[in-house]
Structure formats: C-alpha cells, structure tokens
Design a protein around this motif. Structure first.
Motif, PDB file in Angstrom:
ATOM      1  N   ALA B  11       0.838  -1.200   0.000  1.00  0.00           N
ATOM      2  CA  ALA B  11       0.000   0.000   0.000  1.00  0.00           C
ATOM      3  C   ALA B  11       0.871   1.247   0.000  1.00  0.00           C
ATOM      4  O   ALA B  11       1.912   1.289   0.659  1.00  0.00           O
ATOM      5  N   GLY B  12       0.416   2.262  -0.748  1.00  0.00           N
ATOM      6  CA  GLY B  12       1.145   3.526  -0.792  1.00  0.00           C
ATOM      7  C   GLY B  12       0.505   4.601   0.067  1.00  0.00           C
ATOM      8  O   GLY B  12       1.058   5.693   0.225  1.00  0.00           O
ATOM      9  N   SER B  13      -0.674   4.299   0.605  1.00  0.00           N
ATOM     10  CA  SER B  13      -1.353   5.270   1.475  1.00  0.00           C
ATOM     11  C   SER B  13      -2.315   4.497   2.375  1.00  0.00           C
ATOM     12  O   SER B  13      -2.617   3.320   2.113  1.00  0.00           O
ATOM     13  N   VAL B  14      -2.768   5.159   3.422  1.00  0.00           N
ATOM     14  CA  VAL B  14      -3.719   4.513   4.334  1.00  0.00           C
ATOM     15  C   VAL B  14      -4.989   4.145   3.568  1.00  0.00           C
ATOM     16  O   VAL B  14      -5.528   3.041   3.730  1.00  0.00           O
ATOM     17  N   GLU B  15      -5.444   5.053   2.693  1.00  0.00           N
ATOM     18  CA  GLU B  15      -6.663   4.792   1.917  1.00  0.00           C
ATOM     19  C   GLU B  15      -6.480   3.537   1.067  1.00  0.00           C
ATOM     20  O   GLU B  15      -7.347   2.673   1.011  1.00  0.00           O
ATOM     21  N   ASP B  51       1.019  -5.024   2.649  1.00  0.00           N
ATOM     22  CA  ASP B  51       2.184  -4.443   3.324  1.00  0.00           C
ATOM     23  C   ASP B  51       1.965  -2.946   3.549  1.00  0.00           C
ATOM     24  O   ASP B  51       1.841  -2.179   2.594  1.00  0.00           O
ATOM     25  N   ILE B  52       1.918  -2.565   4.824  1.00  0.00           N
ATOM     26  CA  ILE B  52       1.772  -1.145   5.163  1.00  0.00           C
ATOM     27  C   ILE B  52       3.099  -0.551   5.633  1.00  0.00           C
ATOM     28  O   ILE B  52       3.153   0.585   6.103  1.00  0.00           O
ATOM     29  N   GLY B  53       4.166  -1.328   5.482  1.00  0.00           N
ATOM     30  CA  GLY B  53       5.468  -0.925   6.024  1.00  0.00           C
ATOM     31  C   GLY B  53       6.066   0.336   5.422  1.00  0.00           C
ATOM     32  O   GLY B  53       7.020   0.885   5.969  1.00  0.00           O
ATOM     33  N   ARG B  54       5.528   0.774   4.278  1.00  0.00           N
ATOM     34  CA  ARG B  54       6.094   1.988   3.653  1.00  0.00           C
ATOM     35  C   ARG B  54       5.273   3.242   3.928  1.00  0.00           C
ATOM     36  O   ARG B  54       5.501   4.275   3.304  1.00  0.00           O
ATOM     37  N   LEU B  55       4.289   3.141   4.790  1.00  0.00           N
ATOM     38  CA  LEU B  55       3.448   4.315   5.061  1.00  0.00           C
ATOM     39  C   LEU B  55       4.166   5.211   6.073  1.00  0.00           C
ATOM     40  O   LEU B  55       3.869   5.218   7.262  1.00  0.00           O
ATOM     41  N   ASP B  56       5.123   5.962   5.566  1.00  0.00           N
ATOM     42  CA  ASP B  56       6.034   6.694   6.449  1.00  0.00           C
ATOM     43  C   ASP B  56       5.339   7.733   7.330  1.00  0.00           C
ATOM     44  O   ASP B  56       5.866   8.114   8.375  1.00  0.00           O
ATOM     45  N   ASP B  57       4.148   8.182   6.901  1.00  0.00           N
ATOM     46  CA  ASP B  57       3.417   9.149   7.730  1.00  0.00           C
ATOM     47  C   ASP B  57       3.027   8.548   9.081  1.00  0.00           C
ATOM     48  O   ASP B  57       2.731   9.279  10.028  1.00  0.00           O
ATOM     49  N   LEU B  58       2.983   7.216   9.129  1.00  0.00           N
ATOM     50  CA  LEU B  58       2.564   6.562  10.378  1.00  0.00           C
ATOM     51  C   LEU B  58       3.755   6.258  11.285  1.00  0.00           C
ATOM     52  O   LEU B  58       3.612   5.607  12.303  1.00  0.00           O
ATOM     53  N   THR B 133      -6.129   4.947  18.022  1.00  0.00           N
ATOM     54  CA  THR B 133      -6.903   5.508  16.913  1.00  0.00           C
ATOM     55  C   THR B 133      -7.012   4.471  15.804  1.00  0.00           C
ATOM     56  O   THR B 133      -5.995   4.022  15.261  1.00  0.00           O
ATOM     57  N   ALA B 134      -8.249   4.097  15.495  1.00  0.00           N
ATOM     58  CA  ALA B 134      -8.506   3.140  14.417  1.00  0.00           C
ATOM     59  C   ALA B 134      -9.066   3.914  13.234  1.00  0.00           C
ATOM     60  O   ALA B 134      -9.991   4.715  13.393  1.00  0.00           O
ATOM     61  N   THR B 135      -8.480   3.687  12.054  1.00  0.00           N
ATOM     62  CA  THR B 135      -8.928   4.401  10.859  1.00  0.00           C
ATOM     63  C   THR B 135      -9.618   3.428   9.903  1.00  0.00           C
ATOM     64  O   THR B 135      -9.102   2.340   9.637  1.00  0.00           O
ATOM     65  N   SER B 136     -10.790   3.848   9.436  1.00  0.00           N
ATOM     66  CA  SER B 136     -11.490   3.071   8.412  1.00  0.00           C
ATOM     67  C   SER B 136     -11.884   4.042   7.305  1.00  0.00           C
ATOM     68  O   SER B 136     -11.623   5.243   7.402  1.00  0.00           O
ATOM     69  N   LYS B 137     -12.531   3.542   6.250  1.00  0.00           N
ATOM     70  CA  LYS B 137     -12.939   4.435   5.160  1.00  0.00           C
ATOM     71  C   LYS B 137     -13.927   5.468   5.663  1.00  0.00           C
ATOM     72  O   LYS B 137     -14.045   6.552   5.091  1.00  0.00           O
ATOM     73  N   GLY B 138     -14.630   5.143   6.735  1.00  0.00           N
ATOM     74  CA  GLY B 138     -15.631   6.062   7.271  1.00  0.00           C
ATOM     75  C   GLY B 138     -15.043   7.159   8.148  1.00  0.00           C
ATOM     76  O   GLY B 138     -15.749   8.078   8.554  1.00  0.00           O
ATOM     77  N   GLY B 139     -13.775   7.064   8.488  1.00  0.00           N
ATOM     78  CA  GLY B 139     -13.172   8.060   9.373  1.00  0.00           C
ATOM     79  C   GLY B 139     -12.357   7.386  10.459  1.00  0.00           C
ATOM     80  O   GLY B 139     -11.889   6.268  10.275  1.00  0.00           O
ATOM     81  N   THR B 140     -12.198   8.085  11.586  1.00  0.00           N
ATOM     82  CA  THR B 140     -11.400   7.498  12.655  1.00  0.00           C
ATOM     83  C   THR B 140     -12.259   7.278  13.894  1.00  0.00           C
ATOM     84  O   THR B 140     -13.287   7.928  14.083  1.00  0.00           O
ATOM     85  N   ARG B 141     -11.796   6.339  14.719  1.00  0.00           N
ATOM     86  CA  ARG B 141     -12.509   6.004  15.941  1.00  0.00           C
ATOM     87  C   ARG B 141     -11.470   5.862  17.041  1.00  0.00           C
ATOM     88  O   ARG B 141     -10.424   5.225  16.844  1.00  0.00           O
ATOM     89  N   LEU B 157     -10.405  -3.927  17.350  1.00  0.00           N
ATOM     90  CA  LEU B 157     -10.328  -3.464  15.957  1.00  0.00           C
ATOM     91  C   LEU B 157     -11.288  -4.263  15.085  1.00  0.00           C
ATOM     92  O   LEU B 157     -11.350  -5.491  15.179  1.00  0.00           O
ATOM     93  N   ASN B 158     -12.007  -3.561  14.216  1.00  0.00           N
ATOM     94  CA  ASN B 158     -12.864  -4.248  13.252  1.00  0.00           C
ATOM     95  C   ASN B 158     -12.065  -4.602  11.998  1.00  0.00           C
ATOM     96  O   ASN B 158     -10.988  -4.031  11.754  1.00  0.00           O
ATOM     97  N   ASP B 159     -12.620  -5.497  11.197  1.00  0.00           N
ATOM     98  CA  ASP B 159     -11.929  -5.955   9.990  1.00  0.00           C
ATOM     99  C   ASP B 159     -11.621  -4.826   9.016  1.00  0.00           C
ATOM    100  O   ASP B 159     -10.662  -4.910   8.248  1.00  0.00           O
ATOM    101  N   ASP B 160     -12.460  -3.792   9.044  1.00  0.00           N
ATOM    102  CA  ASP B 160     -12.270  -2.712   8.063  1.00  0.00           C
ATOM    103  C   ASP B 160     -11.444  -1.564   8.651  1.00  0.00           C
ATOM    104  O   ASP B 160     -11.411  -0.482   8.090  1.00  0.00           O
ATOM    105  N   GLU B 161     -10.782  -1.817   9.779  1.00  0.00           N
ATOM    106  CA  GLU B 161     -10.023  -0.746  10.437  1.00  0.00           C
ATOM    107  C   GLU B 161      -8.531  -1.032  10.456  1.00  0.00           C
ATOM    108  O   GLU B 161      -8.101  -2.189  10.524  1.00  0.00           O
ATOM    109  N   LEU B 162      -7.761   0.041  10.439  1.00  0.00           N
ATOM    110  CA  LEU B 162      -6.309  -0.038  10.598  1.00  0.00           C
ATOM    111  C   LEU B 162      -5.945   0.815  11.818  1.00  0.00           C
ATOM    112  O   LEU B 162      -6.369   1.963  11.925  1.00  0.00           O
ATOM    113  N   LEU B 163      -5.179   0.224  12.719  1.00  0.00           N
ATOM    114  CA  LEU B 163      -4.682   0.998  13.861  1.00  0.00           C
ATOM    115  C   LEU B 163      -3.628   1.967  13.334  1.00  0.00           C
ATOM    116  O   LEU B 163      -2.627   1.532  12.757  1.00  0.00           O
TER     117      LEU B 163
END
Lengths: 164, 286
Positions: B11-15, B51-58, B133-141, B157-163
C-alpha cells in the motif's frame, strides 16, 4: 514478484515468491552463504544482516519487504583483504569456536559499535543479546568486541586475558 | 520453514491499504515480527498480505501536550525517545522487547494489534490509559486501551479498520511510571509483567495509582484493588509489598501457566514485579 535491492554495494534484481524469506533469498538466490540459518524462529540471530543500516534477523523478513533496501551481509564487511575491526577482534581474541553464530554476532557487534564506540561490558552483552552462541559462553566474544571498539576509536586494544 | 504461499500487495497510502484489505480480505503486515513467525509455523496462513510498512506518515512520535505515537514507530525508536515528559514506563518497556534486531523491525502498532498476552506494550498502554486511533474508510474512531484489549490475541479493531496511532499523556508534575517484568530467557516475553503509574503530592504521599499487569493474564488488565493499598500513603517497601499481595489476590485464578512457569509461580512473581514497578514509579514521580 520482482525485487530490486542493493546487496554489499551491488544492485540485484530477482524474481521471488512472496513467501521467500530474506535469508533464503540471500543464501539461495544470491549464493551468499555466510549468513546462516540457525533456529528459523527469530531467537538465535545467526541470520543477522543490516537492512538500511540496522541489524535485523533476515529469517523474520520477507524478501519482498526488502525491495529497494540496502543490505549488508558478512561478505560485505571486509575491505578487500583487510578485515573489519570486528572480524579482526574475533580473530585476535578467539571470539569463536565452531563459528556458526559468528557472522550474525559480527553483524550485531558492528551495529552496536556504529552507534556506540565506547560500550561498557554490560552494553556489549545487551547489544548481542539477540545472538545465541552455544560454544563460547560469550566471554571471548565480549573481549573481541572490546578489542574492535578500541581499534575503531584508534586506540591500542586491551591485552588478551591470557597475558594478564 | 516456509509459510503457505500468499499474494503480496504493497500500500502507498492509508486509503489504499484499507481498499486493498477490503478487496482481498487479507491481513496487514508492518514489521512482521508477530505475524511472520506465526505464518512460518502455519498457525495462521493469510491468502493475501497487505504491506503497510512503507506508510512513512505513520512512523514517528510527536509531542502535543501528550504524545502521539504513529503505528509504524519501531520499538527501538520508542526506547530511544528523548522527549521531555515521555512516559518512562513506555520507553523502558520498549527497550525490553525481544532484542536489538527485533526492536529495529517490530512496530508499536503491530505489537498492540496482535494483542499477545505475553507482550509488554499492552500492559503499559493499559496502565497509561492510552487511546488507540482506528482508521477506516468512514473516518477514525478512538478506543481506550481498557476497551481495546478484549481477550487472548483479540482486540476491538474491526476488519475494516487499521490501527494508525496511539496517544499517551505526558509525565512529570508529580507523576511517574515504571514497567518491570520477569521474562522468559529465550523469548524475552513476559512471564509476569507490571506497569505502575503513580501521582505523588509534595510530601511524597500517593494521590493516585494505576497498575496494569500482563504476561500471565489472558489480556492486559488494570487491577482495581491496588489503589486502596497505596493511595493516601507514602510508597515504602511495606506499601509496595502490600500492593503486590493485593495484585496476587486480584488476579486469583485468572492466570495462565505453561511448561516454563506454572500458575502459582507466575502469581508469586507478579507480586514481586508489581512491588518493583511501584517503587520505581514512585522514585520517578517528581
């Protein structure tokens, strides 16, 4: 899947299965067999290499995760025929017996000394705690790292235990 | 030891990560230091790794009154964090995880999302009252640490969420924290671990105290009974020992033993390490 990375200064590109571990890529695709496979669980550290300047266990990373990375293995630490000070230390202070853990020990020790040229004995022991040696009891390994630290500081290494 | 074959996407971005996850039903991989060993022994065999290992913003820690720790921050980054008021227990615990190589690759987010009961950071985040903070397409929780760890290897964490981040408060002004553990000498996982956060007034009297434990319980657990053993007194050897006793009593039968360390031994050791954590936290509460 295609991966391109730099190993010991050489650019390599290869087609790998995603499940290929970095250590198997290094050993079997690149035929650099100095990096050892010890436990395969992540405990023993025999597979330690540097990825972008940091010591990591190459059995706990997929080759595809290292795409684009700069890798240093034991084959890349000497300068032609001149040993790296840590290699020299292991030679001069008998830091190995069977030698199986040695490549990983050296890679961890180099990482430690890159960050800290004046480690205490405790810091050395913590610095290599991710590397298991079943022969030496670590004593001479610590002395080897102390030797290397002195050389890297441009100082005379402490005399060997057997001369004091 | 090879895992079963899988598809690999990066992945190149959280989205994009969230998209790839929902399209493939795969699992996120960051440092891989929890997931990859489990894949090697085939306890888990995802069909796809995202692979989210390149999401340097995180990756990284920012100060904002408290501290926001990006999910991809490595343990070695936390262990060397020099920020004023950064929780001492967190820095200390991160430096005790595994070994230098593991700390260089393992990430805080991966560790926490994995919710391994023998891991150190869940215990610390529970005691610090961290916010995930859990992020999903709907926003953050935002999820409080006490609600985040729901059971053995289970999180909220839900299946559609990323910590994506973890927030902790800052220390100082009479607050101190410490983490102490008995570790398995091979794996360095906690056999019994305790994190204490205490507030002391000007006389050294304890005005509040939170202790969380892990390693021996199925999930990181805040012990409610300890405050009464400690609040209102100075933290001496006797009060620390009394807190240790209270900890033993409170965990009761909710203790997991294994071939290396049985239930009674772990419970006994918990008392020792609760007392050590409390004493160290009090010494830092300045």
């Amino acid at each position: 899947m295609e991966v391109s990375l730099t190993v010991n200064g050489r650019a390599v590109t290869s087609d790998v299965e995603p499940r290929t571990l970095l250590v198997h890529f290094i050993r079997e695709h690149l035929r650099l067999t100095g990096t050892h496979v010890g436990c395969e669980t992540g405990y023993c550290g025999a597979c330690t290499v540097h990825v972008d300047g940091k010591a990591v266990k190459s059995c706990t990373m997929f080759a595809v995760q290292a795409d684009g990375a700069d890798i240093l293995t034991i084959e890349g630490v000497a300068n032609d025929d001149v040993l790296h000070p840590v290699q020299e230390g292991f030679w001069e202070r008998h830091g190995l017996q069977c030698g199986f853990c040695t490549p990983g020990m050296i890679m961890s020790s180099i990482a430690l000394l890159e960050a800290n040229r004046t480690p205490t004995e405790t810091e050395i022991r913590h610095g290599i705690e991710g590397n298991l040696c079943r022969c030496t009891g670590y004593h001479n390994i610590v002395r080897s790292v102390q030797y290397a630290a002195a050389v890297m500081r441009g100082e005379e290494p402490p005399p060997p235990d057997w001369e004091t | 030891m090879y895992p079963r074959p899988f598809e690999y996407v990066r992945a190149g971005s959280v989205e994009e990560a969230l998209d790839l996850k929902s399209k493939t039903g795969g699992r996120f991989i960051a440092g891989g230091h929890s997931l990859l060993p489990m894949m090697k022994i085939r306890v888990t065999s995802p069909e796809t790794l995202v692979d989210i290992g390149r999401l340097d913003d995180l990756r990284g820690i920012s100060a904002n009154g408290g501290f926001t720790i990006g999910a991809l921050t490595t343990h070695s980054m936390v262990a060397s964090e020099g920020g004023n008021g950064f929780p001492a227990a967190l820095k200390e615990a991160a430096g005790m995880i595994g070994d230098p190589q593991v700390r260089n690759r393992g990430t805080v987010g991966g560790n926490v999302a994995h919710a391994d009961p023998a891991s150190d950071l869940p215990t610390v985040f529970a005691a610090l009252g961290a916010t995930m903070t859990a992020t999903s397409k709907g926003g953050t929780r935002d999820i409080g640490a006490a609600d985040f760890f729901t059971g053995l290897f289970e999180s909220a964490l839900n299946d559609d969420e990323l910590l994506t981040a973890i927030e902790v408060g800052s220390e100082g002004g009479g607050r101190g924290s410490a983490y102490a553990k008995l570790f398995n000498p091979a794996s360095r996982y906690a056999v019994a671990g305790a994190c204490a956060v205490v507030d002391l007034d000007g006389d050294g009297t304890c005005t509040s105290c939170t202790v969380a434990v892990g390693g021996l319980t199925p999930k990181a657990t805040v012990l409610g009974s300890l405050a009464s053993a400690v609040v209102g007194s100075r933290i001496t050897e006797a009060t620390a020992e009394a807190a240790g006793q209270a900890a033993r009593a409170e965990v009761g039968d909710d203790v997991m033993g294994d071939v290396y360390a049985g239930v009674e031994y772990r419970r006994d050791m918990l008392g020792v390490f609760v007392a050590r954590a409390l004493t160290a936290a009090a010494s830092r509460a300045v």
